[in-house]
Design a protein around this motif. Structure first.
Motif, PDB file in Angstrom:
ATOM      1  N   GLU A  68       0.847  -1.190   0.000  1.00 32.62           N
ATOM      2  CA  GLU A  68       0.000   0.000   0.000  1.00 32.62           C
ATOM      3  C   GLU A  68       0.887   1.246   0.000  1.00 32.62           C
ATOM      4  N   GLN A  92      -4.106   8.148   2.205  1.00 36.49           N
ATOM      5  CA  GLN A  92      -3.181   7.130   2.689  1.00 36.49           C
ATOM      6  C   GLN A  92      -1.751   7.578   2.408  1.00 36.49           C
ATOM      7  N   VAL A  99       1.951   2.488   7.422  1.00 34.56           N
ATOM      8  CA  VAL A  99       0.980   3.221   6.611  1.00 34.56           C
ATOM      9  C   VAL A  99      -0.035   3.905   7.524  1.00 34.56           C
ATOM     10  N   SER A 101      -3.712   5.608   7.324  1.00 36.13           N
ATOM     11  CA  SER A 101      -4.907   5.703   6.493  1.00 36.13           C
ATOM     12  C   SER A 101      -5.971   6.512   7.234  1.00 36.13           C
ATOM     13  N   THR A 185      -9.029  -1.489   3.221  1.00 37.47           N
ATOM     14  CA  THR A 185      -7.732  -1.986   2.761  1.00 37.47           C
ATOM     15  C   THR A 185      -7.740  -3.505   2.624  1.00 37.47           C
TER      16      THR A 185
END
Length: 295
Positions: A68, A92, A99, A101, A185
């Motif tokens: 991602e 994101q 990560v 988000s 996700t």
């Protein structure tokens, strides 16, 4: 024990002059009352015992199919008949395998839904923390929730029926597959031929409780963008409360409705649409892709 004796024992009276028909009517009526009382008593006892019941359903960490990265998308929140309720954004940002988000909806009535999840993607997705704020008249009970997955610390800030602010803090042994803030996700990384994927979620009503989410593929559907056709897969997400509470929930009308998610398939899976409740106890709404005004 004789039904008449049971009814009149406390007053030390005897029933005189009753025909056999009257006696049968009294027995039938009393048994019906006792049946309803026992049902309510059983439901109450099971509901009280529910927090102590373990969830025995196994769960999975969803493997990472592709890393991602940077993303910024626009969403619309509508009722099922198409009425627009809120404008949304999903962003994101990735730093290494970490990560952040964020999903935010700004409602026409001033309400706000703001969910920020931080997760790692080393082989499998793992939640690090989730912070959710839902405030305004669109929510039955506005609250702020914070989940620290590594330490198991869960905080819920809300207002009771008298308007007084309350704070619940609990430390729980959270499983590695806890998925608060990660549904958008995870569904992109589940293979359509996997019959079932089960993850955990900390639900707050407002008391925290760990439930299971069962994600199952329901079929594929072709969509078009202009003259270009694409294929989507639809997943159904079922909430499994577990234990005695899970058995009682449908009887008391407390079973959460299913959520349906459409995902674009192929080498670059993408979110397309969701239909389900945005918050615990909320109505079924639709989230779909949107184009910013002015284009």
């Amino acid at each position: 024990m004789d039904i008449q004796y049971f009814l009149y024992f406390g007053k030390n009276k005897r029933v005189l002059g009753l025909t056999w028909v009257s006696r049968l009517q009294m027995v039938s009526m009393t048994r019906g009352m006792l049946g309803r009382f026992c049902y309510r008593l059983l439901a109450t006892l099971l509901a009280c015992a529910a927090p102590f019941e373990p969830i025995l359903v196994s769960a999975d960490q969803v493997p990472v199919r592709h890393m991602e990265g940077l993303m910024h998308g626009f969403l619309a929140l509508r009722t099922l008949d198409g009425k627009r309720l809120a404008d949304g954004e999903m962003t994101q940002v990735a730093e290494g395998d970490r990560v952040t988000s964020r999903l935010i909806f700004r409602f026409k009535d001033g309400s706000v839904y703001d969910d920020t999840a931080i997760f790692s993607q080393r082989g499998a997705f793992r939640l690090l923390s989730d912070h959710l704020v839902q405030r305004g008249p669109s929510f039955k009970q506005p609250m702020e929730t914070s989940v620290e997955a590594s330490s198991g610390q869960v905080m819920v800030r809300y207002k009771d029926q008298d308007g007084k602010e309350k704070v619940l803090k609990e430390r729980r042994d959270l499983p590695p597959d806890v998925a608060n803030g990660l549904l958008f996700t995870l569904v992109k990384h589940i293979q359509p031929d996997v019959p079932q994927t089960t993850v955990s979620m900390v639900a707050t009503t407002p008391k925290p409780r760990v439930v299971k989410l069962e994600i199952l593929p329901e079929g594929k559907k072709a969509i078009a963008s202009g003259n270009t056709k694409h294929e989507t897969v639809r997943y159904v997400v079922k909430v499994k409360i577990g234990g005695v509470a899970g058995l009682v929930a449908p009887l008391l009308g407390k079973q959460p409705p299913d959520t349906h998610v459409w995902v674009l398939t192929g080498d670059a899976p993408a979110f397309v649409k969701l239909e389900g409740p945005l918050y615990a106890g909320g109505p079924v709404w639709r989230i779909e892709l949107a184009t910013p005004a002015g284009f």
